[in-house]
Design a protein around this motif. Structure first.
Motif, PDB file in Angstrom:
ATOM      1  N   PRO A  94     -12.151 -11.683 -61.189  1.00  0.00           N
ATOM      2  CA  PRO A  94     -12.812 -11.353 -59.922  1.00  0.00           C
ATOM      3  C   PRO A  94     -11.900 -10.429 -59.107  1.00  0.00           C
ATOM      4  N   MET A  95     -12.488  -9.713 -58.178  1.00  0.00           N
ATOM      5  CA  MET A  95     -11.691  -8.778 -57.384  1.00  0.00           C
ATOM      6  C   MET A  95     -10.688  -9.510 -56.504  1.00  0.00           C
ATOM      7  N   PRO A  96      -9.397  -9.227 -56.686  1.00  0.00           N
ATOM      8  CA  PRO A  96      -8.427  -9.800 -55.755  1.00  0.00           C
ATOM      9  C   PRO A  96      -8.546  -9.108 -54.401  1.00  0.00           C
ATOM     10  N   LEU A  97      -8.106  -9.760 -53.365  1.00  0.00           N
ATOM     11  CA  LEU A  97      -8.213  -9.194 -52.008  1.00  0.00           C
ATOM     12  C   LEU A  97      -7.704  -7.766 -51.923  1.00  0.00           C
ATOM     13  N   TRP A  98      -6.585  -7.490 -52.643  1.00  0.00           N
ATOM     14  CA  TRP A  98      -6.032  -6.141 -52.516  1.00  0.00           C
ATOM     15  C   TRP A  98      -6.994  -5.082 -53.007  1.00  0.00           C
ATOM     16  N   ARG A  99      -7.838  -5.419 -54.005  1.00  0.00           N
ATOM     17  CA  ARG A  99      -8.788  -4.453 -54.542  1.00  0.00           C
ATOM     18  C   ARG A  99      -9.988  -4.318 -53.608  1.00  0.00           C
ATOM     19  N   ILE A 100     -10.473  -5.478 -53.120  1.00  0.00           N
ATOM     20  CA  ILE A 100     -11.606  -5.451 -52.182  1.00  0.00           C
ATOM     21  C   ILE A 100     -11.237  -4.613 -50.967  1.00  0.00           C
ATOM     22  N   LEU A 101     -10.069  -4.876 -50.403  1.00  0.00           N
ATOM     23  CA  LEU A 101      -9.668  -4.192 -49.175  1.00  0.00           C
ATOM     24  C   LEU A 101      -9.372  -2.712 -49.433  1.00  0.00           C
ATOM     25  N   SER A 102      -8.751  -2.407 -50.572  1.00  0.00           N
ATOM     26  CA  SER A 102      -8.484  -1.003 -50.912  1.00  0.00           C
ATOM     27  C   SER A 102      -9.783  -0.221 -50.994  1.00  0.00           C
ATOM     28  N   ASN A 103     -10.784  -0.839 -51.656  1.00  0.00           N
ATOM     29  CA  ASN A 103     -12.089  -0.176 -51.789  1.00  0.00           C
ATOM     30  C   ASN A 103     -12.740   0.080 -50.445  1.00  0.00           C
ATOM     31  N   ARG A 104     -12.357  -0.720 -49.455  1.00  0.00           N
ATOM     32  CA  ARG A 104     -12.966  -0.553 -48.131  1.00  0.00           C
ATOM     33  C   ARG A 104     -12.038   0.196 -47.173  1.00  0.00           C
ATOM     34  N   ASN A 105     -11.105   0.915 -47.754  1.00  0.00           N
ATOM     35  CA  ASN A 105     -10.192   1.748 -46.963  1.00  0.00           C
ATOM     36  C   ASN A 105      -9.250   1.007 -46.039  1.00  0.00           C
ATOM     37  N   LYS A 106      -9.035  -0.255 -46.342  1.00  0.00           N
ATOM     38  CA  LYS A 106      -8.004  -0.980 -45.595  1.00  0.00           C
ATOM     39  C   LYS A 106      -6.689  -0.775 -46.343  1.00  0.00           C
ATOM     40  N   LYS A 107      -5.601  -0.763 -45.605  1.00  0.00           N
ATOM     41  CA  LYS A 107      -4.304  -0.577 -46.260  1.00  0.00           C
ATOM     42  C   LYS A 107      -3.670  -1.926 -46.606  1.00  0.00           C
ATOM     43  N   VAL A 108      -3.163  -2.019 -47.826  1.00  0.00           N
ATOM     44  CA  VAL A 108      -2.564  -3.280 -48.254  1.00  0.00           C
ATOM     45  C   VAL A 108      -1.115  -3.093 -48.697  1.00  0.00           C
ATOM     46  N   GLY A 109      -0.341  -4.149 -48.583  1.00  0.00           N
ATOM     47  CA  GLY A 109       1.032  -4.169 -49.087  1.00  0.00           C
ATOM     48  C   GLY A 109       1.243  -5.486 -49.813  1.00  0.00           C
ATOM     49  N   ILE A 110       1.259  -5.443 -51.143  1.00  0.00           N
ATOM     50  CA  ILE A 110       1.266  -6.677 -51.942  1.00  0.00           C
ATOM     51  C   ILE A 110       2.620  -6.835 -52.614  1.00  0.00           C
ATOM     52  N   PHE A 111       3.206  -7.994 -52.461  1.00  0.00           N
ATOM     53  CA  PHE A 111       4.576  -8.185 -52.927  1.00  0.00           C
ATOM     54  C   PHE A 111       4.721  -9.423 -53.806  1.00  0.00           C
ATOM     55  N   ASP A 112       4.907  -9.213 -55.088  1.00  0.00           N
ATOM     56  CA  ASP A 112       5.212 -10.258 -56.064  1.00  0.00           C
ATOM     57  C   ASP A 112       4.164 -11.360 -56.157  1.00  0.00           C
ATOM     58  N   TRP A 113       2.896 -10.976 -56.134  1.00  0.00           N
ATOM     59  CA  TRP A 113       1.831 -11.961 -56.362  1.00  0.00           C
ATOM     60  C   TRP A 113       1.845 -12.351 -57.828  1.00  0.00           C
ATOM     61  N   LEU A 114       1.569 -13.608 -58.134  1.00  0.00           N
ATOM     62  CA  LEU A 114       1.578 -14.073 -59.519  1.00  0.00           C
ATOM     63  C   LEU A 114       0.562 -13.281 -60.359  1.00  0.00           C
ATOM     64  N   PHE A 115       0.991 -12.803 -61.475  1.00  0.00           N
ATOM     65  CA  PHE A 115       0.213 -12.010 -62.447  1.00  0.00           C
ATOM     66  C   PHE A 115      -0.081 -10.583 -61.981  1.00  0.00           C
ATOM     67  N   ALA A 116       0.353 -10.197 -60.784  1.00  0.00           N
ATOM     68  CA  ALA A 116       0.026  -8.849 -60.299  1.00  0.00           C
ATOM     69  C   ALA A 116       1.003  -7.825 -60.877  1.00  0.00           C
TER      70      ALA A 116
END
Ligand SMILES: [Zn+2]
Length: 554
Positions: A94-116
Motif C-alpha cells: 500500500p502507499m506509504p505516507l511519503w508516497r501519498i504526500l509526494s503525489n500531492r505535492n507535499k514535501k517530505v523528509g523520511i529518515f530510516d523508516w523500516l524497509f524504506a
C-alpha cells in the motif's frame, strides 16, 4: 538547541522502536526525562494496542494505515533456500505516507523508516541506514543530498564489522562483539542518526512531514532489561552496576533529541512506538542458571512454567501464543519483588483450593528421565492475592555444567546463536526427556535457553503535541493503523478509503475539528508507478541493480 527560525506548519513523526510507558513514566517521575515530561503535560498521550507486537508489521501499518493482513509484511524478510532475503521498499504494497504526500505535492523528509531502502524518489528527501551490510553510510534520495557526516571513530567501524546487518531489527541475533562494544555501537548509531536528521531538519524548513525512527530502545531492552529490574532476575550485583543504567540512558538520549522540536508552535509532534516492552519472565518461568556467559542475552535458563501450565490445561495464551489470556486461565507463573510462584486466578475459595491441589500434583510429578524431581519443597497458601504455590528448583539443575548445548553457526563460543539445549547431564547420566505421568517432553520444550530478559508486548506508546492537539489529555483505543489517517487529517489532506485506521479525533481540539471536516478519497491501494516489478528469483539482482543505479554498489 535550535535557533527559533521561521518554519512552515509541519508534522514530525518520531518512531521509537519498543518504547513503553512502563519505563518512561517512572523516569519522568524521577525528573530524568524533562522533554517527555513536558510533552505529557502539554499534549495528548496514551497506550496503543499493537497486534501483533512486532516491528515489521507495525511500522508498516503505521506508515500505510492498513492492517498487516492487508499489507502482507509479516517478518523482516523471507527464506529463499539457504538465503535470507530481507524485505525492502518494494515490498511495502500500500502507499506509504511519503508516497501519498509526494503525489500531492507535499514535501517530505523520511529518515530510516523500516524497509524504506533503497531510498525512492520522493518530493523531498529520504535517508536510510538500513542494510548496513551493503553500505555503512546512509543511502539517500536525492543522491547528491548534502549529508554532513559526524566523525565516527575507528572502533565504530570495527564493531560494525562484527554485526551482520542483513536482518534489520535482528541485531541481537547476529552479534559477535562484547556487551560494551554493542552498547557503544547502537548508542553511537543513534547519536549519528540524530545529528544527521537535525542537520536536514534545519536545512529544510519547508518540509511538511518529517519521519524519523530510532531503534535504540528495542536494541537495548531485549538484552538489558534484567539489569534495570534486577530484583526480578538472578543477576550479579557487579553487572547491575555496569548495565543497570543502559536503558534509562537510552531514553535520556531520546529525550534530549525531542527537545529540538518542543518549542516551535508550527510543529505538531507525534511520537509512536511500534509495540511495547516487558520483562520476559512474565510469560516465562523460574530461572534456573545465572551467568551462563558474560554476555547479557545468555544470562538465564528458564523453566517454561507457563508453557507447562498451558499444556496441562490450566493456562491459555492469546492467538499468537505470547500473552496470557487471563479470561481463560486458572493458574500462571507470577513473580514480583518479593516472591515467585504460581498464582491461581479464581476468586472462589473452593475452586482455588481445587486448582492448587491439581497444580501441586503436576509439580510433584514432573521429573527428569532418571526419576529426579524438578521442583522440591512445594508450599501452598490459599491467599487471594500473591502466589498460591511456592517451590524450589532442584539444586542439581542450578549448575551450568548440567546443560549441554548444541550450537549452530560457525564459531564455537557462546556468542554464536545456539540451537537449543541438547541434553542435560546429571551425575554422568545423559537426560533428554522430562516426564509427567505418561507424557514425555523434550528437554528444550520445557527449558528455554536463548532467553532475552526483555520482550515485546502489545501496549505501545503515542504522544502528540501541537497547537491543534489537546493539552494534558489521555487517549484510549489507539491502534498503529490510526496514525497515517490522523497525520493526513492534520495536514488537511484527504484520507484514502482503503485505510483501516481512524482519525484520532479525541486528541484534536474542537476548534480544528469544526473547521476541518474529515474528507476521504477513493484512491488506488497499490502505487503502480513506484513499486518495481520483481520476480521471486530476480529479487536480489533487482535490488542490487537499483543500488547500482543509485551509486551504492559498484
Ligand atoms: Zn524487538
Amino acid at each position: 538547541m535550535l535557533h527559533t527560525q521561521k518554519t512552515t506548519e509541519k508534522i514530525i513523526l518520531i518512531g521509537m522502536d519498543g518504547a513503553t510507558f512502563d519505563i518512561i513514566l517512572p523516569l519522568v517521575r524521577e525528573g530524568k526525562l524533562p522533554s517527555f515530561a513536558r510533552l505529557l503535560e502539554e499534549g495528548t498521550w496514551g497506550n496503543t494496542t499493537a497486534i501483533p507486537p512486532d516491528s515489521p508489521e507495525m511500522w508498516t501499518s503505521i506508515i500505510t494505515g492498513v492492517k498487516p493482513e492487508k499489507h502482507g509484511i509479516h517478518d523482516f524478510g523471507y527464506q529463499n533456500d539457504d538465503k535470507f532475503i530481507p524485505f525492502n521498499i518494494s515490498f511495502i504494497k500500500p502507499m506509504p505516507l511519503w508516497r501519498i504526500l509526494s503525489n500531492r505535492n507535499k514535501k517530505v523528509g523520511i529518515f530510516d523508516w523500516l524497509f524504506a531502502w533503497p531510498p525512492e524518489k520522493v518530493n523531498g528527501f529520504m535517508v536510510t541506514l538500513d542494510e548496513r551490510s551493503m553500505s555503512p553510510f546512509p543511502m539517500a534520495y536525492p543522491k547528491n543530498l548534502t549529508l554532513c557526516y559526524p566523525l565516527l571513530s575507528f572502533e565504530y567501524f570495527l564493531t560494525l564489522n562484527k554485526i551482520n546487518f542483513t536482518k534489520r531489527g535482528h541485531f541481537i541475533d547476529n552479534i559477535n562483539c562484547t556487551s560494551e562494544e554493542y552498547i557503544k555501537l547502537v548508542t553511537s548509531i543513534e547519536k549519528y542518526k540524530e545529528e544527521l536528521f537535525l542537520n536536514l531538519f534545519r536545512k529544510n524548513p519547508e518540509v511538511d512531514f518529517f519521519a524519523y525512527v530510532s531503534y535504540l530502545p528495542d536494541d537495548l531492552q531485549h538484552l538489558y532489561y534484567s539489569y534495570m529490574e534486577p530484583y526480578y532476575f538472578d543477576v550479579e550485583k557487579e553487572e547491575v552496576k555496569k548495565y543497570g543504567n543502559v536503558i534509562p540512558e537510552a531514553y535520556e538520549l531520546l529525550d534530549n533529541f525531542l527537545e529540538n522540536f518542543i518549542d516551535d508552535e508550527n510543529i505538531t509532534l507525534i511520537i509512536v512506538s511500534d509495540h511495547g516492552f516487558h520483562r520476559r519472565d512474565i510469560t516465562a518461568g523460574p530461572l534456573l542458571v545465572k551467568n551462563f556467559s558474560d554476555f547479557g542475552r545468555y544470562n538465564h535458563i528458564v523453566f517454561r512454567m507457563n508453557y507447562l501450565l498451558n499444556k496441562t490445561g490450566f493456562l491459555s495464551f492469546d492467538e499468537r501464543g505470547e500473552e496470557i489470556d487471563f479470561s481463560k486461565t486458572k493458574a500462571y507463573f507470577c513473580n514480583n519483588l518479593t516472591f515467585s510462584g504460581i498464582c491461581i486466578t479464581s476468586r472462589n475459595e473452593y475452586e482455588r483450593n481445587y486448582t492448587i491441589e491439581e497444580v501441586v500434583k503436576i509439580l510433584k510429578n514432573i521429573k527428569l528421565e532418571n526419576g529426579e524431581r524438578i521442583f522440591l519443597n512445594i508450599n501452598t497458601t490459599n491467599s487471594s492475592n500473591g502466589p498460591n504455590i511456592l517451590f524450589q528448583l532442584n539444586p542439581l539443575l542450578l549448575k551450568k555444567e548440567t546443560f549441554k548445548f548444541e550450537f549452530k553457526g560457525k564459531g564455537s563460543h557462546a556468542y554464536d546463536t545456539p540451537a537449543s539445549i541438547k541434553y542435560i547431564v546429571i551425575n554422568t547420566t545423559l537426560i533428554r526427556k522430562i516426564l509427567l505421568f505418561n507424557t514425555s517432553f523434550e528437554i528444550d520444550e520445557l527449558i528455554d535457553f536463548s532467553q532475552l530478559s526483555g520482550g515485546h508486548q502489545i501496549n505501545g506508546i503515542i504522544i502528540m503535541k501541537g497547537k491543534n492537539i489537546k493539552k494534558n489529555f489521555t487517549i484510549q483505543n489507539v491502534y498503529p493503523i490510526d496514525i497515517a489517517p490522523t497525520i493526513l487529517y492534520l495536514l488537511k489532506e484527504k484520507i484514502p478509503t482503503y485505510m483501516d485506521g481512524k482519525v484520532l479525533t479525541e486528541a484534536i481540539k474542537e476548534e480544528y475539528l469544526s473547521k476541518n471536516p474529515i474528507l476521504y478519497t477513493k484512491e488506488k491501494y497499490i502505487s503502480p508507478t513506484l513499486t518495481p516489478k520483481i520476480s521471486k528469483e530476480g529479487e536480489f539482482k533487482t535490488i542490487e541493480e537499483r543500488l547500482k543505479e543509485l551509486g551504492y554498489l559498484k
